[in-house]
Design a protein around this motif. Structure first.
Motif, PDB file in Angstrom:
ATOM      1  N   THR A 140     -70.180  89.509  10.738  1.00 21.35           N
ATOM      2  CA  THR A 140     -70.250  89.622  12.194  1.00 21.35           C
ATOM      3  C   THR A 140     -70.381  91.093  12.625  1.00 21.35           C
ATOM      4  N   GLU A 141     -70.776  91.285  13.871  1.00 18.78           N
ATOM      5  CA  GLU A 141     -70.874  92.644  14.412  1.00 18.78           C
ATOM      6  C   GLU A 141     -69.502  93.321  14.409  1.00 18.78           C
ATOM      7  N   GLU A 142     -68.456  92.562  14.698  1.00 18.17           N
ATOM      8  CA  GLU A 142     -67.105  93.125  14.690  1.00 18.17           C
ATOM      9  C   GLU A 142     -66.706  93.577  13.290  1.00 18.17           C
ATOM     10  N   GLU A 182     -69.739  98.887   0.515  1.00 17.13           N
ATOM     11  CA  GLU A 182     -68.612  98.258  -0.177  1.00 17.13           C
ATOM     12  C   GLU A 182     -67.736  97.475   0.799  1.00 17.13           C
ATOM     13  N   ARG A 183     -67.517  98.038   1.965  1.00 13.90           N
ATOM     14  CA  ARG A 183     -66.650  97.386   2.939  1.00 13.90           C
ATOM     15  C   ARG A 183     -67.342  96.206   3.609  1.00 13.90           C
ATOM     16  N   VAL A 184     -68.640  96.322   3.849  1.00 13.93           N
ATOM     17  CA  VAL A 184     -69.381  95.185   4.385  1.00 13.93           C
ATOM     18  C   VAL A 184     -69.457  94.071   3.350  1.00 13.93           C
ATOM     19  N   GLU A 201     -78.674 101.226   8.384  1.00 12.57           N
ATOM     20  CA  GLU A 201     -79.364 100.081   8.966  1.00 12.57           C
ATOM     21  C   GLU A 201     -79.668  99.032   7.906  1.00 12.57           C
ATOM     22  N   ALA A 202     -79.982  99.487   6.691  1.00  7.56           N
ATOM     23  CA  ALA A 202     -80.227  98.541   5.602  1.00  7.56           C
ATOM     24  C   ALA A 202     -78.987  97.703   5.324  1.00  7.56           C
ATOM     25  N   VAL A 203     -77.829  98.353   5.272  1.00  8.73           N
ATOM     26  CA  VAL A 203     -76.578  97.618   5.033  1.00  8.73           C
ATOM     27  C   VAL A 203     -76.306  96.650   6.170  1.00  8.73           C
ATOM     28  N   LYS A 204     -76.563  97.071   7.386  1.00  7.87           N
ATOM     29  CA  LYS A 204     -76.352  96.178   8.533  1.00  7.87           C
ATOM     30  C   LYS A 204     -77.243  94.944   8.437  1.00  7.87           C
ATOM     31  N   ILE A 205     -78.512  95.154   8.093  1.00  8.40           N
ATOM     32  CA  ILE A 205     -79.438  94.030   7.944  1.00  8.40           C
ATOM     33  C   ILE A 205     -78.951  93.068   6.867  1.00  8.40           C
ATOM     34  N   LEU A 206     -78.539  93.623   5.728  1.00 10.37           N
ATOM     35  CA  LEU A 206     -78.050  92.795   4.630  1.00 10.37           C
ATOM     36  C   LEU A 206     -76.779  92.054   5.024  1.00 10.37           C
ATOM     37  N   LEU A 255     -68.833  94.465  10.918  1.00  7.72           N
ATOM     38  CA  LEU A 255     -69.652  95.636  10.625  1.00  7.72           C
ATOM     39  C   LEU A 255     -69.028  96.892  11.225  1.00  7.72           C
ATOM     40  N   SER A 256     -68.571  96.790  12.455  1.00  6.37           N
ATOM     41  CA  SER A 256     -67.949  97.933  13.114  1.00  6.37           C
ATOM     42  C   SER A 256     -66.687  98.379  12.390  1.00  6.37           C
ATOM     43  N   ALA A 257     -65.864  97.411  11.999  1.00  6.74           N
ATOM     44  CA  ALA A 257     -64.636  97.744  11.271  1.00  6.74           C
ATOM     45  C   ALA A 257     -64.953  98.388   9.932  1.00  6.74           C
ATOM     46  N   ALA A 258     -65.971  97.864   9.248  1.00  5.91           N
ATOM     47  CA  ALA A 258     -66.375  98.424   7.958  1.00  5.91           C
ATOM     48  C   ALA A 258     -66.871  99.856   8.121  1.00  5.91           C
ATOM     49  N   TYR A 259     -67.632 100.111   9.184  1.00  9.99           N
ATOM     50  CA  TYR A 259     -68.144 101.465   9.426  1.00  9.99           C
ATOM     51  C   TYR A 259     -67.012 102.451   9.666  1.00  9.99           C
ATOM     52  N   LEU A 260     -66.088 102.096  10.552  1.00  7.69           N
ATOM     53  CA  LEU A 260     -64.976 102.991  10.847  1.00  7.69           C
ATOM     54  C   LEU A 260     -64.140 103.271   9.603  1.00  7.69           C
ATOM     55  N   SER A 261     -63.911 102.235   8.803  1.00  8.61           N
ATOM     56  CA  SER A 261     -63.154 102.412   7.571  1.00  8.61           C
ATOM     57  C   SER A 261     -63.880 103.325   6.600  1.00  8.61           C
TER      58      SER A 261
END
Length: 244
Positions: free
Chosen positions: A78-80, A26-28, A66-71, A82-88
Motif C-alpha cells: 500500500t501507499e502507507e 528491503e523494507r518494501v 520509483e522502480a521499488v515503488k512500482i514493484l 511505501l511511505s513507512a518503508a521510505y522513512l525507515s
C-alpha cells in the motif's frame, strides 16, 4: 548585484550509490509474499540488467526509488506501507551509509564557485547532517532544505531563493541541478531559471539548458554559469535533448 544560487538535488545528484535504494527495497520487500523477488528486480534495475521476467513498467522508472515503488505496488504493497518503508530507510541510511558517496571532484567544484549552494531534497531532515558529513560536502553547502515536497512546492522554493538573493527579476541567476526532470527541472524551466539535467538513464523527459549522463560532466557548465549567469543562458538556449 545578486549572488548566484546553485540548487542541488540530493539522491542521484550529490549522493550516489545503491545503498539508499536497497535499504528502501528491503523494507518494501518485507511487506510482500516474495521479498527476494522484489530485491532481485531492484538489483537488476540498478545494474541496468533488465531480464524478460522484470515488469515492463520498470523501463519508465526515473530512478531506483520509483522502480521499488512500482514493484511494491504491483506486489500489493500500500501507499502507507511505501511511505513507512521510505522513512525507515532514510533513518537507516545515516547509520548505514554503505556505498554512499559524492561525485568525484564535487567538493572542489563547490569550493571554487561564488554562489549560494543549496541542497534541496524531499528526504526527511533526521540524519541528513550526518549524510552530508559522510559525503564530505558539509563544509561547502550553505543551506540544506529537507522535506521539500518537490515538485509541488518547487516553484515556491525557487521564488524564495531568488528573492533572498535579490534576483527575483533575473531568474537565470539560479541554476537547478537534478536527475528527475519533473521534480528538479520542470519548475526551474517554467520559472526561467537555468536547468542542468543529470540524465543518468537517458530518459530525456523534457528540455534543459545543459544535460549529461553524470553530474561530473556538468561541472564545466556549473562553473561557467556561476561566473556569468546572463552570458551563460544566452549561450545555452533551452533545448529538448542538449548533451554536454
Amino acid at each position: 548585484m545578486p549572488r548566484p544560487v546553485l540548487v542541488l538535488d540530493l539522491d542521484g545528484t550529490v549522493c550516489l550509490g545503491d545503498t539508499p535504494v536497497l535499504l528502501y527495497a528491503e523494507r518494501v520487500a518485507a511487506f510482500t509474499a516474495a521479498p527476494e523477488t522484489l530485491l532481485e528486480a531492484t538489483r537488476a534495475f540498478l545494474g541496468r540488467r533488465m531480464p524478460e521476467s522484470i515488469p515492463k513498467t520498470l523501463t519508465g522508472a526515473q530512478d531506483g526509488y520509483e522502480a521499488v515503488k512500482i514493484l511494491g505496488l504491483s506486489a500489493g504493497v500500500t501507499e502507507e506501507q511505501l511511505s513507512a518503508a521510505y522513512l525507515s530507510s532514510r533513518a537507516a541510511m545515516s547509520e548505514q551509509p554503505g556505498d554512499v558517496h559524492a561525485p568525484e571532484g564535487l567538493v572542489d567544484l563547490l569550493a571554487g564557485i561564488d554562489a549560494h549552494r543549496v541542497v534541496l531534497t524531499n528526504s526527511p531532515g533526521a540524519g541528513l547532517d550526518r549524510v552530508l558529513a559522510h559525503l564530505g560536502v558539509a563544509g561547502v553547502i550553505d543551506e540544506l532544505v529537507s522535506d521539500a515536497l518537490k515538485p509541488s512546492r518547487m516553484t515556491a522554493h525557487l521564488d524564495g531563493f531568488l528573492r533572498v538573493a535579490g534576483a527575483a527579476g533575473t531568474p537565470e541567476w539560479l541554476m537547478s541541478v537534478g536527475d528527475i526532470w519533473r521534480n528538479d527541472l520542470a519548475p526551474a524551466v517554467e520559472r526561467g531559471c537555468v536547468a542542468a539535467y543529470v540524465d543518468v538513464f537517458d530518459r530525456r523527459q523534457g528540455p534543459a539548458h545543459v544535460r549529461a549522463g553524470s553530474f561530473v560532466d556538468l561541472y564545466p557548465a556549473v562553473a561557467d554559469w556561476s561566473s556569468d549567469p546572463a552570458s551563460f543562458i544566452a549561450a545555452h538556449p533551452l533545448k529538448e535533448s542538449v548533451q554536454c
